[in-house]
Design an enzyme around this catalytic site. Structure first.
Site, PDB file in Angstrom:
ATOM      1  N   HIS A 198       1.412  -7.363  -2.582  1.00 16.88           N
ATOM      2  CA  HIS A 198       1.606  -6.365  -3.646  1.00 16.88           C
ATOM      3  C   HIS A 198       2.653  -6.801  -4.677  1.00 16.88           C
ATOM      4  O   HIS A 198       2.757  -6.179  -5.740  1.00 16.88           O
ATOM      5  CB  HIS A 198       2.041  -5.027  -3.050  1.00 16.88           C
ATOM      6  CG  HIS A 198       0.982  -4.338  -2.235  1.00 16.88           C
ATOM      7  ND1 HIS A 198      -0.269  -4.060  -2.729  1.00 16.88           N
ATOM      8  CD2 HIS A 198       0.997  -3.889  -0.953  1.00 16.88           C
ATOM      9  CE1 HIS A 198      -0.990  -3.460  -1.789  1.00 16.88           C
ATOM     10  NE2 HIS A 198      -0.250  -3.351  -0.704  1.00 16.88           N
ATOM     11  N   ASP A 232      -6.751  -7.423   3.508  1.00 21.75           N
ATOM     12  CA  ASP A 232      -5.921  -6.258   3.789  1.00 21.75           C
ATOM     13  C   ASP A 232      -6.646  -4.991   3.345  1.00 21.75           C
ATOM     14  O   ASP A 232      -7.442  -5.013   2.396  1.00 21.75           O
ATOM     15  CB  ASP A 232      -4.591  -6.402   3.031  1.00 21.75           C
ATOM     16  CG  ASP A 232      -3.530  -5.421   3.473  1.00 21.75           C
ATOM     17  OD1 ASP A 232      -2.646  -5.832   4.242  1.00 21.75           O
ATOM     18  OD2 ASP A 232      -3.588  -4.248   3.051  1.00 21.75           O
ATOM     19  N   HIS A 249      -5.416  -2.561   1.754  1.00 15.12           N
ATOM     20  CA  HIS A 249      -4.981  -2.242   0.400  1.00 15.12           C
ATOM     21  C   HIS A 249      -5.198  -3.447  -0.517  1.00 15.12           C
ATOM     22  O   HIS A 249      -4.983  -4.592  -0.118  1.00 15.12           O
ATOM     23  CB  HIS A 249      -3.500  -1.857   0.391  1.00 15.12           C
ATOM     24  CG  HIS A 249      -3.171  -0.720   1.302  1.00 15.12           C
ATOM     25  ND1 HIS A 249      -2.730  -0.908   2.600  1.00 15.12           N
ATOM     26  CD2 HIS A 249      -3.223   0.621   1.102  1.00 15.12           C
ATOM     27  CE1 HIS A 249      -2.525   0.274   3.167  1.00 15.12           C
ATOM     28  NE2 HIS A 249      -2.812   1.212   2.289  1.00 15.12           N
ATOM     29  N   ASP A 289      -4.636  -3.854   8.696  1.00 12.94           N
ATOM     30  CA  ASP A 289      -4.621  -2.409   8.571  1.00 12.94           C
ATOM     31  C   ASP A 289      -5.997  -1.798   8.305  1.00 12.94           C
ATOM     32  O   ASP A 289      -6.105  -0.591   8.073  1.00 12.94           O
ATOM     33  CB  ASP A 289      -3.612  -1.947   7.508  1.00 12.94           C
ATOM     34  CG  ASP A 289      -3.625  -2.787   6.254  1.00 12.94           C
ATOM     35  OD1 ASP A 289      -4.449  -3.708   6.152  1.00 12.94           O
ATOM     36  OD2 ASP A 289      -2.792  -2.521   5.366  1.00 12.94           O
TER      37      ASP A 289
END
Length: 343
Positions: A160, A196, A198, A285
């Site tokens: 991120h 991931d 996200h 995740d």
């Protein structure tokens, strides 16, 4: 497969984060890395190496000097301002406000160099982030020197983080730093595959206008999930990089059959691009019991994920990203790596 890990990464020890309008216990905690390391050793994945220090130069190939200065000097400025606890930003230079001139106040700097309020900074954050980047770089060097695969057990995660901002528990973009280092040391084409839950907004932004680094991401639809403002299907790169970004935003509740279809498309793009190295941003995740995510992958599905990546037959660097179901994190992570080895 060799694993690279530094205990210095544990120096970042957040106690709290802001989520759902509340101050709650942090989920990106040191035990995540320790649990994965224990499973790597228990299942005898391979040697565990300590990273070497690469210095600041490889970081500046991805992040701006001003941002790196902010990270390195933040804690001294925070404590000089009379603060002692974890730091959270509370104001940002959004539309209509100015990001320059750079604020002198530490609170202004927090807003200038962040994009969310849920990522605390503490006394050991910068040191841990540098160790995490060195971990990725050391593993990248293993690939450069001929290893078919390597695992960078990075923590805090990185995907991120952008060129000049942190957020999403990420401070230095480990996958992007490794990919750039591989480009600088002989690889003409590098692909980053982000699995991931996200979207890897920082990695996409860093390479968005470049044709030499392909960015592929399979993730939850940003219309309903963090980071919300990047990762949509129509984002395909810009300028010389047009066509070298590809996103697969998937609905909440996605299970393995639907995920596997997106993965097949991503693998097809890898075949077309024909990278010399694949860097996998390995988030765990997507797991069905992850406390902050809403996909439905099982532990066996992570084995299948690794097997599919192994069948690509490409040198592959795995860089740990998210995954917060700590009781299953080590098992799911090593399932991917063992699946790859047997794929």
């Amino acid at each position: 497969m060799k694993t690279v890990f530094s205990p210095v990464q544990l120096a970042h020890r957040p106690q709290r984060e802001i989520a759902d309008g509340e101050l709650v216990p942090a989920v990106e905690i040191p035990s995540r890395a320790e649990i994965v390391l224990d499973e790597v050793k228990r299942r005898r994945l391979g040697d565990v190496l300590s990273p070497d220090a690469f210095g600041r130069a490889p970081l500046e190939r991805v992040h701006t000097p001003a941002y790196l200065d902010f990270l390195d000097g933040f804690w001294n400025r925070w404590t000089a301002a009379g603060r002692s606890g974890e730091a959270f930003p509370y104001v940002w230079p959004v539309r209509g406000l100015r990001a320059d001139p750079v604020p002198e106040s530490v609170d202004g700097l927090l807003g200038r160099y962040s994009f969310d309020a849920g990522t605390p900074l503490g006394a050991g954050t910068a040191e841990a982030a540098r160790a995490s980047a060195d971990t990725a770089l050391t593993a990248a060097r293993l690939i450069r020197d001929g290893a078919g695969s390597a695992f960078a057990l990075c923590r805090p995660p990185g995907h991120h983080a952008g060129a000049d901002y942190y957020g999403g528990y990420c401070f230095l973009n480990n996958a992007a730093i490794a990919a750039q280092w591989l480009r600088d040391h002989g690889a003409a084409r590098v692909a980053v595959l982000d699995v991931d839950y996200h979207h890897g907004n920082g990695t996409q932004a860093i390479f968005y206008d470049r044709p030499d680094v392909l960015f592929l991401s399979i993730h939850a639809d940003p219309r309903v999930e963090y980071p919300f403002f990047l990762g949509h299907a129509e984002e395909a790169g810009a300028k010389a990089g047009t066509g070298y970004t590809r996103n697969w935003p998937l609905p909440l509740g996605t299970d393995w059959p639907a995920y596997a279809r997106a993965l097949e498309e991503a693998c097809r793009w890898l075949g077309v691009f024909s990278p010399e190295v694949v860097v996998v941003s390995l988030g765990l995740d997507c797991f069905e019991r992850d406390p902050i995510s809403k996909f439905g992958l099982t532990g066996d599905d992570f084995l299948r994920l690794g097997q599919r990546l192994g069948r690509l037959g490409l040198p592959t660097l795995f860089v740990l990203e998210g995954g917060y179901a700590v009781d299953a994190l080590g098992r799911n992570c090593v399932n991917v790596l063992e699946g790859f080895a047997g794929g």
